[in-house]
Design an enzyme around this catalytic site. Structure first.
Site, short mmCIF file in Angstrom:
data_model
loop_
_atom_site.label_atom_id
_atom_site.label_comp_id
_atom_site.label_asym_id
_atom_site.label_seq_id
_atom_site.Cartn_x
_atom_site.Cartn_y
_atom_site.Cartn_z
N GLY A 1 29.84 36.79 43.94
CA GLY A 1 29.66 37.21 42.56
C GLY A 1 30.88 37.97 42.08
N PRO B 1 39.67 40.33 43.62
CG PRO B 1 38.75 39.96 41.51
CD PRO B 1 39.46 39.27 42.63
CG LEU B 2 33.65 44.51 42.59
CD1 LEU B 2 33.53 45.54 43.70
CD2 LEU B 2 33.06 45.08 41.29
CG HIS B 3 34.60 39.70 46.70
ND1 HIS B 3 35.78 40.40 46.84
CD2 HIS B 3 34.18 39.41 47.95
CE1 HIS B 3 36.08 40.52 48.12
NE2 HIS B 3 35.12 39.94 48.83
CB VAL B 4 28.53 40.90 44.75
CG1 VAL B 4 27.27 41.41 45.43
CG2 VAL B 4 29.02 41.88 43.71
#
Length: 276
Positions: A106, A161-164
Site C-alpha cells: 500500500g 517511500p512509505l509502504h504498507v
C-alpha cells in the site's frame, strides 16, 4: 368582364391519430447508472467524484518486474505492471517478490500528507489522519483477498517511500530465499499497522519499532522446529495451524468451539469381594 376565379380546393382532412392516455401518476424511469471512471494507478490526479467503494480485482501476480537500477527507490514509482487497485486514500501494487501466497504493498495517494514520507520511522502525529485512511484501504483489500492477512510494516524497511505490507499469514513463497526474508515477517521485525497508529498517538513509535525477537527459524504458526530453510519452506507449504493470537490478523478464522464432553455414564460399582 373577366370570369370569376375558381374557388381554392378544400384541404384534405388529416388522418386520425390515436391518442394514448398517459398516467401521470407513474414514477419516472430511473436515471442510468454512471460508470465509474477508471484511474491510472500511477496518475497524480485525484477525482473528487470517485467516492464509491473500490472493487478489488482477483489476485493474480503479474510476475517479477524489470529490475530497478536503484533498488532502494524501486517504488518511486512502482512499475506499471504491478498495479492492483487505487482510491483517493492510497494505491495498491503487487509486491514484485511476494513472500506469501498473497502479498500487496500500500502506497500513499499522490498529493496527500503521506506522499513525501520516506519511511515508517518518519511518521508523526500530523500524518495520523491520512495514515488511518491508508490503513483502512489496505485492510479492505486484505478482506477482499479471502485469506487471513496482516497489514503492517517492516521495523527497518529497505525500500522508499512509505509502504504498507498486506500479506497472507502462510509465508509460503518461492521468493523466501534467505532466512532473513522469513524472519522479517514472522517475528517482531514486522509491526502491525494498528500498533503503529497507537504508538504514534502515544509518542512511542521508536520503541514500537524496536525488534527484540531472536533468530529462531521455527514455524511462526505451530512452533515446529526445522533443520534448515528448505525444510522450513516445505513445512510452511502444508502447515494449517492458526497464526499467533498476538497478531492483528484481518480475516482471522475463529477457532472452532471445543466439542462438548460426552456424558459420563454411571456404571455400577463392582461388588467387593469378601475377605477370607
Amino acid at each position: 368582364p373577366p370570369a370569376p376565379a375558381a374557388p381554392a380546393p378544400a384541404p384534405e382532412p388529416e388522418p386520425a391519430v390515436d391518442v394514448i392516455a398517459v398516467d401521470e401518476t407513474q414514477p419516472e424511469a430511473p436515471a442510468p447508472k454512471r460508470r465509474k471512471k477508471k484511474r491510472d494507478i500511477l496518475s497524480d490526479s485525484s477525482d473528487d467524484d470517485d467516492e464509491d467503494a473500490v472493487a478489488f480485482p482477483a489476485y493474480a501476480f503479474p510476475g517479477v518486474p524489470p529490475r530497478s537500477h536503484d533498488w532502494k527507490r524501486a517504488l518511486r514509482p512502482p512499475h506499471a505492471s504491478l498495479a492492483y487497485a487505487s482510491s483517493r486514500d492510497g494505491r495498491l501494487v503487487y509486491d514484485g517478490y511476494p513472500k506469501a501466497r498473497r502479498h500487496l504493498l500500500g502506497l500513499a495517494a499522490p498529493g496527500t500528507a503521506l506522499s513525501r514520507v520516506a519511511s515508517v520511522r518518519d511518521l508523526r502525529k500530523e500524518h495520523l489522519p491520512a495514515l488511518q485512511k491508508l490503513h483502512a484501504f489496505c485492510r479492505a483489500a486484505a478482506e477482499a483477498l479471502g485469506t487471513p492477512c496482516r497489514v503492517g510494516y517492516h521495523a527497518r524497511p529497505s525500500l522508499e517511500p512509505l509502504h504498507v505490507h498486506v500479506i497472507s499469514v502462510d509465508l509460503d513463497s518461492e521468493f523466501i530465499k534467505q532466512k532473513k526474508h522469513f524472519l522479517s515477517f514472522a517475528t517482531d521485525r514486522f509491526v502491525d499497522a494498528a500498533v503503529v497508529e497507537r504508538a504514534i498517538e502515544n509518542g512511542a513509535l521508536a520503541d514500537a519499532l524496536e525488534s527484540r525477537d531472536g533468530e529462531s527459524g521455527a514455524c511462526h504458526r505451530c512452533g515446529a522446529a526445522t533443520r534448515n530453510l528448505p525444510a522450513l519452506k516445505r513445512h510452511l507449504a502444508v502447515c494449517a495451524a492458526p497464526p499467533p493470537a498476538a497478531w492483528d490478523v484481518v480475516g482471522r478464522h475463529p477457532a472452532p468451539a471445543p466439542a462438548p464432553a460426552p456424558a459420563r455414564r454411571s456404571t455400577p460399582k463392582p461388588a467387593e469381594e469378601d475377605e477370607d
